[in-house]
Design a protein around this motif. Structure first.
Motif, PDB file in Angstrom:
ATOM      1  N   HIS A   1      -4.289  -5.745  -0.419  1.00  0.00           N
ATOM      2  CA  HIS A   1      -3.333  -5.631  -1.535  1.00  0.00           C
ATOM      3  C   HIS A   1      -2.820  -4.205  -1.655  1.00  0.00           C
ATOM      4  O   HIS A   1      -3.559  -3.238  -1.463  1.00  0.00           O
ATOM      5  CB  HIS A   1      -3.919  -6.148  -2.848  1.00  0.00           C
TER       6      HIS A   1
ATOM      7  N   ASP B   1      -9.090   1.680  -3.886  1.00  0.00           N
ATOM      8  CA  ASP B   1      -8.641   0.329  -4.222  1.00  0.00           C
ATOM      9  C   ASP B   1      -7.128   0.318  -4.419  1.00  0.00           C
ATOM     10  O   ASP B   1      -6.655   0.441  -5.517  1.00  0.00           O
ATOM     11  CB  ASP B   1      -9.378  -0.136  -5.478  1.00  0.00           C
ATOM     12  N   ASN B   2      -6.283   0.220  -3.403  1.00  0.00           N
ATOM     13  CA  ASN B   2      -6.668  -0.212  -2.086  1.00  0.00           C
ATOM     14  C   ASN B   2      -5.755   0.400  -1.018  1.00  0.00           C
ATOM     15  O   ASN B   2      -5.430  -0.231  -0.022  1.00  0.00           O
ATOM     16  CB  ASN B   2      -6.633  -1.755  -2.027  1.00  0.00           C
TER      17      ASN B   2
ATOM     18  N   GLU C   1      -2.160  -8.136  -6.879  1.00  0.00           N
ATOM     19  CA  GLU C   1      -3.559  -8.569  -6.776  1.00  0.00           C
ATOM     20  C   GLU C   1      -4.283  -8.286  -8.082  1.00  0.00           C
ATOM     21  O   GLU C   1      -5.059  -9.094  -8.577  1.00  0.00           O
ATOM     22  CB  GLU C   1      -4.258  -7.845  -5.617  1.00  0.00           C
ATOM     23  N   GLU C   2      -3.990  -7.096  -8.624  1.00  0.00           N
ATOM     24  CA  GLU C   2      -4.701  -6.649  -9.820  1.00  0.00           C
ATOM     25  C   GLU C   2      -4.305  -7.461 -11.058  1.00  0.00           C
ATOM     26  O   GLU C   2      -4.972  -7.399 -12.071  1.00  0.00           O
ATOM     27  CB  GLU C   2      -4.442  -5.149 -10.067  1.00  0.00           C
TER      28      GLU C   2
ATOM     29  N   ASP D   1     -10.383  -5.102   1.412  1.00  0.00           N
ATOM     30  CA  ASP D   1     -10.281  -4.521   0.072  1.00  0.00           C
ATOM     31  C   ASP D   1     -11.470  -3.581  -0.152  1.00  0.00           C
ATOM     32  O   ASP D   1     -12.608  -3.965   0.114  1.00  0.00           O
ATOM     33  CB  ASP D   1     -10.278  -5.654  -0.979  1.00  0.00           C
TER      34      ASP D   1
END
Ligand SMILES: [Zn+2]
Length: 326
Positions: free
Chosen positions: A95, A107-108, A140-141, A174
């Motif tokens: 991501h 991240d990331n 993604e988050e 990830d």
């Protein structure tokens, strides 16, 4: 067309085991800084597109609408070797978005850089049995929204280009930024054999290498592999979607993997620990401390060397090559 000198340079970074390549380490660091520094957030995708163009790979942008608004996933396919297009597909994804706090380096951005590095290596020395597609997911988050949009569209009749067919193997990356141990997650029992073959294959990194230290397991934080596993669960038995293998990879110190597993198991048991009780890695990501200085580029490159070897072993095994590692 790649000029012969450049081709030799690409090859020179792809061979050898042992100590991480100094050039690959600098490249990883430069990419992490470029992606992390990008503002506003759409700039992260642009930074990855610039890196793909420098590799002479054509970025494809796939916009989508989700509950989180409009997002854009990125794709790039490594052109097949001159001797034909492999029938299988490997997709490697990370991501590209981040949370507000910090700059999303561990991240990331580092995972995004790992996918770029792997694409460069498979471009220099193609897999025999898989075409390779790199993916960088948005949102993604916000709940794995970008990968869900991608996984729902992949293989559909009106989907074009690199996403037209399901992957035989999807590998998510990830939190791959520091530490000496691979965390190899198999979302389903059916993925376990591939996870173990992958780890055995990491031994193939030059003279007398041991398998890279690894923790293989079913307990793992949510990430984009879940969108593919969900698509597989809903698939017609025997279909290409049902036959996908799904893995997710992180790189961390072994004790941080083990304490995170313990933490996740406690959470599943109903525990709600305070921030002070978080495993070290979970106390770092999603905070102001997640910046490029938290990334250890040489560690990441050693991990990428291992991932490359493991994926080559899975490729050889899928093709039934006689020299495939057991
Ligand atoms: Zn993440």
């Amino acid at each position: 067309m790649v000029a012969p000198l450049e081709f030799m340079l690409l090859l020179s970074v792809a061979v050898g085991g042992g100590e991480p390549d100094a050039e690959a380490t600098r490249r990883l660091e430069r990419r992490v800084v470029a992606i992390s520094a990008a503002e506003p957030l759409v700039g992260r995708g642009e930074a990855i597109e610039d890196e793909l163009k420098a590799l002479r790979l054509m970025p494809q942008r796939r916009t989508f609408q989700s509950a989180g608004g409009e997002g854009a996933n990125l794709l790039a396919e490594v052109p097949p070797a001159a001797n034909g297009t492999p029938v299988r597909t490997l997709m490697v994804g990370a991501h590209l978005d981040r949370v507000e706090a910090g700059t999303g380096a561990v991240d990331n951005a580092a995972g995004c850089a790992a996918v770029l590095e792997l694409l460069g290596r498979f471009q220099a020395k193609p897999l025999k049995h898989h075409r390779v597609v790199g993916l960088w997911f948005d949102q993604e988050e916000q709940g794995l929204l970008g990968s869900r949009a991608f996984a729902e569209a992949v293989g559909e009749p009106d989907t074009e280009g690199a996403a037209a067919t399901f992957p035989d193997l999807f590998v998510n990356i990830d939190v791959f930024a520091y530490g000496d141990t691979l965390w190899v997650h198999h979302p389903d029992e059916t993925d376990r054999a591939a996870a173990e073959k992958f780890v055995a294959g990491t031994a193939d990194r030059g003279e007398r290498a041991e398998p890279f230290p690894a923790v293989v397991g079913a307990v793992y934080p949510p990430s984009d592999h879940r969108s593919f596993a969900a698509r597989r669960r809903g698939a017609e038995p025997g279909s290409a979607a049902a036959k996908m293998t799904v893995l997710s990879l992180s790189l961390l110190p072994k004790e941080q993997i083990l304490e995170t597993v313990t933490f996740l198991e406690a959470m599943e048991g109903g525990a709600r620990p305070a921030r002070a009780g978080l495993p070290k890695v979970l106390a770092l990501i999603h905070t102001a401390n997640d910046t490029p200085s938290a990334v250890q580029p040489a560690d990441a490159v050693a991990g990428i060397d291992a991932v490359e070897a493991g994926l080559r072993a899975l490729d050889a095994a899928a093709g039934g090559d006689t020299d495939a590692p057991e």
